[in-house]
Design a protein around this motif. Structure first.
Motif, PDB file in Angstrom:
ATOM      1  N   MET A   1       0.787  -1.285  -0.080  1.00  0.00           N
ATOM      2  CA  MET A   1      -0.092  -0.039   0.077  1.00  0.00           C
ATOM      3  C   MET A   1       0.883   1.468  -0.067  1.00  0.00           C
ATOM      4  O   MET A   1       1.789   1.127   0.666  1.00  0.00           O
ATOM      5  N   GLU A   2       0.253   2.085  -0.823  1.00  0.00           N
ATOM      6  CA  GLU A   2       1.498   3.288  -0.833  1.00  0.00           C
ATOM      7  C   GLU A   2       0.942   4.340   0.079  1.00  0.00           C
ATOM      8  O   GLU A   2      -0.016   4.555   0.980  1.00  0.00           O
ATOM      9  N   ILE A   3       2.269   4.867   0.554  1.00  0.00           N
ATOM     10  CA  ILE A   3       1.977   6.063   1.640  1.00  0.00           C
ATOM     11  C   ILE A   3       1.143   7.050   1.478  1.00  0.00           C
ATOM     12  O   ILE A   3       0.675   7.793   2.416  1.00  0.00           O
ATOM     13  N   ASN A   4       1.206   7.450   0.114  1.00  0.00           N
ATOM     14  CA  ASN A   4       0.139   8.357  -0.382  1.00  0.00           C
ATOM     15  C   ASN A   4      -0.977   8.159  -0.096  1.00  0.00           C
ATOM     16  O   ASN A   4      -1.785   9.070   0.374  1.00  0.00           O
ATOM     17  N   LEU A   5      -1.485   7.069  -0.132  1.00  0.00           N
ATOM     18  CA  LEU A   5      -3.102   6.754   0.124  1.00  0.00           C
ATOM     19  C   LEU A   5      -3.254   6.667   1.760  1.00  0.00           C
ATOM     20  O   LEU A   5      -4.385   7.116   2.086  1.00  0.00           O
ATOM     21  N   ILE A   6      -2.205   6.281   2.473  1.00  0.00           N
ATOM     22  CA  ILE A   6      -2.459   6.309   3.827  1.00  0.00           C
ATOM     23  C   ILE A   6      -2.488   7.881   4.441  1.00  0.00           C
ATOM     24  O   ILE A   6      -3.336   7.947   5.171  1.00  0.00           O
ATOM     25  N   LEU A   7      -1.817   8.599   3.660  1.00  0.00           N
ATOM     26  CA  LEU A   7      -1.973  10.088   3.964  1.00  0.00           C
ATOM     27  C   LEU A   7      -3.449  10.708   3.888  1.00  0.00           C
ATOM     28  O   LEU A   7      -3.804  11.276   4.302  1.00  0.00           O
ATOM     29  N   LYS A   8      -3.854  10.238   2.455  1.00  0.00           N
ATOM     30  CA  LYS A   8      -5.264  10.701   1.843  1.00  0.00           C
ATOM     31  C   LYS A   8      -6.375  10.338   2.941  1.00  0.00           C
ATOM     32  O   LYS A   8      -7.193  10.928   3.454  1.00  0.00           O
ATOM     33  N   ILE A   9      -6.119   9.272   3.506  1.00  0.00           N
ATOM     34  CA  ILE A   9      -7.134   8.354   4.286  1.00  0.00           C
ATOM     35  C   ILE A   9      -7.023   9.051   5.875  1.00  0.00           C
ATOM     36  O   ILE A   9      -8.083   9.575   6.447  1.00  0.00           O
ATOM     37  N   ALA A  10      -5.902   9.290   6.250  1.00  0.00           N
ATOM     38  CA  ALA A  10      -5.788  10.177   7.513  1.00  0.00           C
ATOM     39  C   ALA A  10      -6.238  11.607   7.310  1.00  0.00           C
ATOM     40  O   ALA A  10      -6.810  11.925   8.204  1.00  0.00           O
TER      41      ALA A  10
END
Length: 64
Positions: A1-10
């Protein structure tokens, strides 16, 4: 999973919680519910390809 996606979810989580708190304090509980539902659906649509890939990997692992 990309860090970009995790930051967008946060970011969506923080924005939804702030908006919900503002709406609840102004007496618009129904709107707060719909905002939280919309945030959850948005994140779910972002995660759908990863969930699909997970199930495909599990099927390949067990040979189903």
């Amino acid at each position: 999973m990309e860090i970009n996606l995790i930051l967008k979810i946060a970011a969506v989580g923080v924005m939804v919680s702030v908006i919900c708190q503002i709406l609840k304090h102004s007496g618009r509980d129904e709107h707060a519910f719909f905002v939280s539902l919309a945030g959850m659906l948005l994140v779910l649509f972002w995660l759908l390809p990863y969930i699909s890939q997970l199930f495909e990997t599990i099927q390949k692992m067990f040979g189903l």
